[in-house]
Design a protein around this motif. Sequence first.
Motif, PDB file in Angstrom:
ATOM      1  N   TYR A  23       0.849  -1.186   0.000  1.00 43.50           N
ATOM      2  CA  TYR A  23       0.000   0.000   0.000  1.00 43.50           C
ATOM      3  C   TYR A  23       0.884   1.235   0.000  1.00 43.50           C
ATOM      4  O   TYR A  23       1.932   1.268   0.645  1.00 43.50           O
ATOM      5  CB  TYR A  23      -0.906   0.020   1.226  1.00 43.50           C
ATOM      6  N   LEU A  24       0.424   2.240  -0.702  1.00 40.92           N
ATOM      7  CA  LEU A  24       1.163   3.493  -0.726  1.00 40.92           C
ATOM      8  C   LEU A  24       1.039   4.185   0.629  1.00 40.92           C
ATOM      9  O   LEU A  24      -0.067   4.283   1.193  1.00 40.92           O
ATOM     10  CB  LEU A  24       0.606   4.408  -1.827  1.00 40.92           C
ATOM     11  N   PRO A  25       2.142   4.667   1.177  1.00 34.84           N
ATOM     12  CA  PRO A  25       2.063   5.349   2.484  1.00 34.84           C
ATOM     13  C   PRO A  25       1.349   6.672   2.362  1.00 34.84           C
ATOM     14  O   PRO A  25       1.450   7.375   1.356  1.00 34.84           O
ATOM     15  CB  PRO A  25       3.535   5.532   2.868  1.00 34.84           C
ATOM     16  N   VAL A  26       0.610   7.021   3.432  1.00 40.34           N
ATOM     17  CA  VAL A  26      -0.131   8.281   3.496  1.00 40.34           C
ATOM     18  C   VAL A  26       0.643   9.223   4.406  1.00 40.34           C
ATOM     19  O   VAL A  26       0.900   8.892   5.574  1.00 40.34           O
ATOM     20  CB  VAL A  26      -1.556   8.066   4.028  1.00 40.34           C
ATOM     21  N   PHE A  27       0.992  10.379   3.905  1.00 45.71           N
ATOM     22  CA  PHE A  27       1.739  11.367   4.670  1.00 45.71           C
ATOM     23  C   PHE A  27       0.800  12.494   5.076  1.00 45.71           C
ATOM     24  O   PHE A  27       0.107  13.084   4.232  1.00 45.71           O
ATOM     25  CB  PHE A  27       2.899  11.928   3.838  1.00 45.71           C
ATOM     26  N   LEU A  28       0.750  12.778   6.388  1.00 48.08           N
ATOM     27  CA  LEU A  28      -0.113  13.820   6.928  1.00 48.08           C
ATOM     28  C   LEU A  28       0.660  15.120   7.064  1.00 48.08           C
ATOM     29  O   LEU A  28       1.886  15.112   7.262  1.00 48.08           O
ATOM     30  CB  LEU A  28      -0.664  13.405   8.297  1.00 48.08           C
ATOM     31  N   THR A  29      -0.067  16.214   7.018  1.00 50.67           N
ATOM     32  CA  THR A  29       0.540  17.520   7.258  1.00 50.67           C
ATOM     33  C   THR A  29       0.754  17.711   8.762  1.00 50.67           C
ATOM     34  O   THR A  29       0.286  16.922   9.590  1.00 50.67           O
ATOM     35  CB  THR A  29      -0.363  18.622   6.704  1.00 50.67           C
ATOM     36  N   LYS A  57      -3.736  17.396  15.128  1.00 48.56           N
ATOM     37  CA  LYS A  57      -5.139  17.107  15.396  1.00 48.56           C
ATOM     38  C   LYS A  57      -5.338  15.645  15.774  1.00 48.56           C
ATOM     39  O   LYS A  57      -6.081  15.325  16.723  1.00 48.56           O
ATOM     40  CB  LYS A  57      -5.955  17.446  14.143  1.00 48.56           C
ATOM     41  N   LEU A  58      -4.692  14.751  15.059  1.00 47.63           N
ATOM     42  CA  LEU A  58      -4.810  13.321  15.366  1.00 47.63           C
ATOM     43  C   LEU A  58      -4.249  13.005  16.746  1.00 47.63           C
ATOM     44  O   LEU A  58      -4.839  12.230  17.520  1.00 47.63           O
ATOM     45  CB  LEU A  58      -4.078  12.513  14.287  1.00 47.63           C
ATOM     46  N   ARG A  59      -3.146  13.634  17.096  1.00 52.22           N
ATOM     47  CA  ARG A  59      -2.549  13.400  18.421  1.00 52.22           C
ATOM     48  C   ARG A  59      -3.468  13.933  19.517  1.00 52.22           C
ATOM     49  O   ARG A  59      -3.658  13.290  20.559  1.00 52.22           O
ATOM     50  CB  ARG A  59      -1.186  14.093  18.494  1.00 52.22           C
ATOM     51  N   ARG A  60      -4.069  15.101  19.285  1.00 55.02           N
ATOM     52  CA  ARG A  60      -4.984  15.675  20.269  1.00 55.02           C
ATOM     53  C   ARG A  60      -6.203  14.788  20.480  1.00 55.02           C
ATOM     54  O   ARG A  60      -6.651  14.576  21.614  1.00 55.02           O
ATOM     55  CB  ARG A  60      -5.381  17.070  19.799  1.00 55.02           C
ATOM     56  N   GLN A  61      -6.728  14.268  19.420  1.00 56.85           N
ATOM     57  CA  GLN A  61      -7.891  13.382  19.548  1.00 56.85           C
ATOM     58  C   GLN A  61      -7.550  12.095  20.293  1.00 56.85           C
ATOM     59  O   GLN A  61      -8.317  11.628  21.146  1.00 56.85           O
ATOM     60  CB  GLN A  61      -8.427  13.060  18.153  1.00 56.85           C
TER      61      GLN A  61
END
Length: 635
Positions: free
Chosen positions: A391-397, A403-407
């Motif tokens: 699978y192609l890796p997904v890179f987040l901004t 935001k993901l860490r806060r959640q």
Amino acid sequence: MSHLTQREIESLRPDLERIVAEKVSDNHSDVLTTLEKCLYSGYDRKRATEKLSHWIDSKKASRLYDKLEDLMERRKSSSKLNKRGNDDADDKVIKKIRTGYETNEVSNAKPAQPPSVAAIPATLPTGVAPAAAADAKSLTSQQISMMMANAQREIEERKKALSTLPKDPANQEDVERAKKIAMLQAQIKAKLSGIGMSAIIPPVQEKPKPLILDEQGRTVDNSGRAISIPTLAPTLKANIRAKKKETFNKTTLSTERQQEDQSLKFFDERIAAKPALRSKRSLRFHEPGKFQQMAEKMRMKAQLEKLQNEISQIARKTGISSATKLALIAPKQDSHAEDVPQMEWWDSVILSNDLKTMDGDNIAIRESAITNLIEHPTQMKPPNEPIKQVYLPVFLTKAEQKKLRRQNRREAWKEEQEKIRLGLIPPPEPKLRIANLMRALGNEAVQDPTKIESHVREQMAKRQKAHEDANNARKLTAEQKREKKIRKVKEDVSCGVSVAVYRIRELNTFHSKKFKVEQNAKQLMMTGVVVLFRDCCVVVVEGGPKQQKKYRRLMMHRIKWDEDMVKNADGNEVPNSCVQVWEGTSARRHFGEMKFKLFPMEKMAREFFQKHQVEHYWDHGYTGAVLEACKQEDV
């Protein structure tokens, strides 16, 4: 309070015991010992009361000290009176002797006979003046007898007074005073006798007693009894140390002798002891003819080397040696490589047995293998396709990561709060610091600030320790760190191996560049080979795409090849160069760890690559070198 000696304290002990018995109900011995220490050390009132308060209360200690002061004052006053009385008595005696009579006994005194010369003591003082003797002669016999009677009576009274005094060894002054009175009496007797200094009998000096020893070496007297001679103990520290040293040496000598006697006790004389000295080395002679044999061997070896050199020179001239070497190095030709088979392998499926099986004039064929159906081959996965789906890796901004860490943290906090409400885990302690100490605790911090501060510091240290323990738990071991580095460098080549081929004009003479080529390939976990040949050195490296990218930068940019000058086939100096000949992929690795191979002939180099089934690597590199040389000749 003045300091008292031990003898004076011993004389005061009955009075001290009486005072302690009156003032103290218990701990008599402890209080008495403390009082004696205070008198010996000369403590003042405050210090002595403090010492006594360990056994009795302070009021009783103060009263006891008052009693002790009264006792000391009475002792001082009595000693002064005794001294004054003794001085007055001595003055009276001297005055009576000089005046020759007393007021109330002059008429009643009986005449006494003058003392004879024999009555004079053997030892007279040497300080009697001749004038005193002359005055004594001018007196009448009645006066002299009266003076002698008075003097004898005073002496007797003085003796009685001295005998009635308590025998205290501490009163050294009284003893000295008694000695002075005895000497004065002797002077008076010498004056009254009317004998001058010339008539005084000199003191008889006693001779030393003869030393008598018995058979055992002991000192005895005339009667044969043993005499114990007192030994004088040294008082100086130097003498005491010398005596201790002497006794220590004696004890050590005695212990050593005992040990020797004990060792001799268990010594077996039957055992032969080895001598302590080293035995002398005896002369060892060589066998006759030894050096002659060595010389013969050396001569034979030199003759053999000379013959071998002559044979090799003759072989070089005729060309036999080079042909022999080429025959040994040249690969053997496969005689079956060019044979044409009678039938291809795909036709052998329809034959009944083999080509020799004949059906009349034709070859026997299996009719059942031939049908009107089309046989499709088994579907197989291509070799380059991975087993697991990629699978192609997904890179987040950055914003999406925050935001993901806060959640995630919010969800974890909610879960923890729910567990605390249900009582599954205890609630955490309030996070106290020195900064928020007063704001968080309030009145508790004001009541006992030291206790609260120590509690807060302990909590801070506990949090710091928990943080460090968590870091240490996450820390990788030395082996894990090494594996991580290798994993970062090493790439997955299961789907295919990237290969690059480089051609260098000259590499054999430049050792620093050889080292860089080899070490970088090993550090990047790459495989390959370096073939060294004149005017054409081929470098083959195998690895992943990232590894090839780093190695390509090394070969084409980092190493300055044009700094070195090399000679071409014509003997002219030209700059060294490096060219990438070919780059592609392969199904597998064909070489192992990076190594250098030196070949004198082009055929041998191609056979090496052919053995590894990649002879086209050499063909690409060598044809490029030949074309480059042709271009230079045209120019």
